[in-house]
Design a protein around this motif. Structure first.
Motif, mmCIF file in Angstrom:
data_model
loop_
_atom_site.group_PDB
_atom_site.id
_atom_site.type_symbol
_atom_site.label_atom_id
_atom_site.label_comp_id
_atom_site.label_asym_id
_atom_site.label_seq_id
_atom_site.Cartn_x
_atom_site.Cartn_y
_atom_site.Cartn_z
ATOM 1 N N ALA A 45 0.841 -1.197 0.000
ATOM 2 C CA ALA A 45 0.000 0.000 0.000
ATOM 3 C C ALA A 45 0.880 1.252 0.000
ATOM 4 O O ALA A 45 0.621 2.202 -0.755
ATOM 5 N N ASP A 46 1.923 1.259 0.812
ATOM 6 C CA ASP A 46 2.852 2.392 0.824
ATOM 7 C C ASP A 46 3.500 2.574 -0.542
ATOM 8 O O ASP A 46 3.649 3.699 -1.023
ATOM 9 N N TYR A 47 3.882 1.473 -1.166
ATOM 10 C CA TYR A 47 4.523 1.533 -2.484
ATOM 11 C C TYR A 47 3.586 2.153 -3.516
ATOM 12 O O TYR A 47 4.005 2.935 -4.368
ATOM 13 N N CYS A 48 2.312 1.809 -3.430
ATOM 14 C CA CYS A 48 1.314 2.326 -4.378
ATOM 15 C C CYS A 48 0.773 3.682 -3.972
ATOM 16 O O CYS A 48 -0.033 4.268 -4.711
ATOM 17 N N THR A 49 1.172 4.179 -2.819
ATOM 18 C CA THR A 49 0.673 5.435 -2.229
ATOM 19 C C THR A 49 -0.833 5.383 -1.974
ATOM 20 O O THR A 49 -1.551 6.358 -2.192
ATOM 21 N N THR A 50 -1.299 4.243 -1.496
ATOM 22 C CA THR A 50 -2.700 4.098 -1.093
ATOM 23 C C THR A 50 -2.773 3.817 0.400
ATOM 24 O O THR A 50 -1.770 3.446 1.023
ATOM 25 N N ASP A 51 -3.963 3.965 0.960
ATOM 26 C CA ASP A 51 -4.138 3.758 2.400
ATOM 27 C C ASP A 51 -4.321 2.292 2.769
ATOM 28 O O ASP A 51 -3.980 1.882 3.886
ATOM 29 N N GLN A 52 -4.897 1.504 1.852
ATOM 30 C CA GLN A 52 -5.293 0.145 2.181
ATOM 31 C C GLN A 52 -4.828 -0.822 1.099
ATOM 32 O O GLN A 52 -4.727 -0.467 -0.079
ATOM 33 N N ALA A 53 -4.575 -2.063 1.500
ATOM 34 C CA ALA A 53 -4.286 -3.144 0.563
ATOM 35 C C ALA A 53 -4.849 -4.433 1.131
ATOM 36 O O ALA A 53 -4.750 -4.686 2.340
ATOM 37 N N VAL A 54 -5.442 -5.239 0.256
ATOM 38 C CA VAL A 54 -6.057 -6.505 0.663
ATOM 39 C C VAL A 54 -5.446 -7.613 -0.180
ATOM 40 O O VAL A 54 -5.709 -7.710 -1.383
ATOM 41 N N ILE A 195 -3.512 -8.739 -5.187
ATOM 42 C CA ILE A 195 -3.821 -7.751 -4.154
ATOM 43 C C ILE A 195 -4.716 -6.671 -4.756
ATOM 44 O O ILE A 195 -4.658 -6.390 -5.951
ATOM 45 N N ALA A 196 -5.558 -6.092 -3.907
ATOM 46 C CA ALA A 196 -6.375 -4.935 -4.275
ATOM 47 C C ALA A 196 -5.985 -3.784 -3.366
ATOM 48 O O ALA A 196 -5.865 -3.962 -2.148
ATOM 49 N N VAL A 197 -5.771 -2.600 -3.943
ATOM 50 C CA VAL A 197 -5.413 -1.424 -3.159
ATOM 51 C C VAL A 197 -6.502 -0.371 -3.320
ATOM 52 O O VAL A 197 -7.164 -0.285 -4.354
ATOM 53 N N LEU A 203 -14.438 -0.044 1.497
ATOM 54 C CA LEU A 203 -14.247 -1.010 0.411
ATOM 55 C C LEU A 203 -13.221 -2.069 0.808
ATOM 56 O O LEU A 203 -13.392 -3.256 0.531
ATOM 57 N N ALA A 204 -12.156 -1.641 1.470
ATOM 58 C CA ALA A 204 -11.139 -2.595 1.924
ATOM 59 C C ALA A 204 -11.736 -3.585 2.919
ATOM 60 O O ALA A 204 -11.458 -4.790 2.859
ATOM 61 N N ALA A 205 -12.561 -3.094 3.843
ATOM 62 C CA ALA A 205 -13.186 -3.972 4.833
ATOM 63 C C ALA A 205 -14.084 -5.006 4.159
ATOM 64 O O ALA A 205 -14.097 -6.182 4.545
#
Length: 368
Positions: A45-54, A195-197, A203-205
């Motif tokens: 998630a950090d690599y993609c600059t997003t808050d969440q990753a599943v 993975i989904a970011v 949405l992540a939940a």
């Protein structure tokens, strides 16, 4: 022989770290999800600059859960492209929806945003551009249309780890971005993974619940879910590999630039282009030629492997005949399918190998 991809060479370069990561998981006995997967989610998630990753078991599962999290189901339509790996359309069908196709742009072979709005109907519930071969689609144009029609955007970024669009990372622009970690991808597992970011915590939940049998807590099944969980070993391996991804990406880009310099001016080979504002990560270096089969056989005769990505667009696949399409419906995709030829490209290639591939192509091109 020059292989199309050399996974053994990649493993050899990081063997001690990968082996230690695997042994750590074996010692912890956290074989499904667990701390290594959770840590990988945070790091990716950090690599993609997003808050969440599943993290899930495949890129296809990521696409499927993204659709379900957005409430897409039977009777809905999702606009995507026919020139892609079949998993893009398959995920839409898994959700019970119908894929509606838009042809691709002749330059990038990604969604032609100029044709997008005409494909939107009252049943459209999402837009799913594909970042093909490692280059992102025209996201500003796509997002403007999506917002105008109040539609979510799912980025199929399964081939685009680390790709950028005017400084923004793949997966960070749409509502959800989906990646594959199939072994041959720029960031590949030692097996399957995806993975989904997203920046949307809700949405992540939903996706976390859906990947694990719809459980809110153990044995409390709130919705009908799936067994889409990532293995702990894959999470640990991907954590190791993520640390090398930027170096590997720059090696790919160097090889791609070398190919382009050596093949510039070829009479029969059209080279891939990096569009303005994009960072192409070259999952695939695909040239185009009307003499593709002759060039492919010439490479093979010299012990050089190549690939075809993709020889039949989805709308002409027998499995999707029920969508009612025929030859001529998407001419740019169909022309590309007849001409694309993927050359060997992986970080561990040597300059001499790149030069040999290019020289073989050039010799055959001028001979023809």
């Amino acid at each position: 022989m020059i292989p199309f991809l050399d996974l053994k060479a990649q493993y050899a370069s990081i063997k001690s770290e990968v082996d230690a990561a695997v042994l750590s998981v074996l010692g912890s006995a956290q074989y499904v999800l667990g701390e290594e997967v959770a840590a990988f989610e945070r790091e990716f998630a950090d690599y993609c600059t997003t808050d969440q990753a599943v993290a899930v078991n495949t890129g296809t599962s990521a696409l499927h859960l993204a659709l379900l999290a957005l409430g897409i189901g039977p009777g809905d339509e999702v606009v995507t492209v026919p020139f892609t790996f079949v998993a893009t359309a398959a995920a839409v069908c898994y959700a019970g929806a119908r894929p509606v196709f838009v042809d691709v742009d002749p330059l990038t072979l990604t969604m032609d945003a100029r044709q997008l709005e005409a494909a939107i109907t009252e049943r459209t519930r999402a837009i799913m551009p594909v970042h093909l071969y490692g280059q992102m689609a025209d996201m500003d144009a796509i997002m403007a249309i999506a917002r105008r029609h109040d539609l979510p955007v799912i980025e199929d970024a399964c081939q685009a780890h680390g790709a950028e669009y005017f400084g923004r990372r793949a997966g960070s622009i749409g509502d959800i971005g989906c990646f594959s970690f199939y072994p041959g991808k720029n960031l590949g597992a030692c097996g399957e993974g995806g993975i989904a970011v997203t920046n949307d915590e809700a949405l992540a939940a939903k996706m976390r619940m859906l990947r694990d049998w719809g459980q809110e807590q153990r044995y409390h099944h709130v919705v009908r879910g799936f067994n889409y969980r990532m293995d702990g070993i894959q999470g640990a391996i991907l954590r190791v590999k993520l640390r090398y991804l930027e170096d590997w990406t720059e090696a790919r880009r160097t090889h791609a630039r070398r190919y382009s310099a050596l093949l510039a001016g070829s009479p029969t080979v059209k080279l891939p282009r990096e569009a303005a504002g994009r960072r192409h990560v070259y999952h695939i270096y695909a040239v185009r030629s009307p003499d593709r089969e002759r060039l492919r056989h010439a490479l093979q005769a010299e012990g050089i492997q190549s690939g075809l990505h993709y020889p039949i667009p989805v709308h002409l696949q027998k499995a999707y005949a029920d969508l009612g399409h025929r030859a001529g419906d998407f001419p740019v995709s169909e022309a590309a399918a007849q001409e694309v030829l993927s050359l060997p490209l992986y970080p561990e290639m040597t300059a001499a190998q790149v030069e040999r591939v290019a020289a073989t192509l050039e010799m055959e091109a001028y001979a023809g």
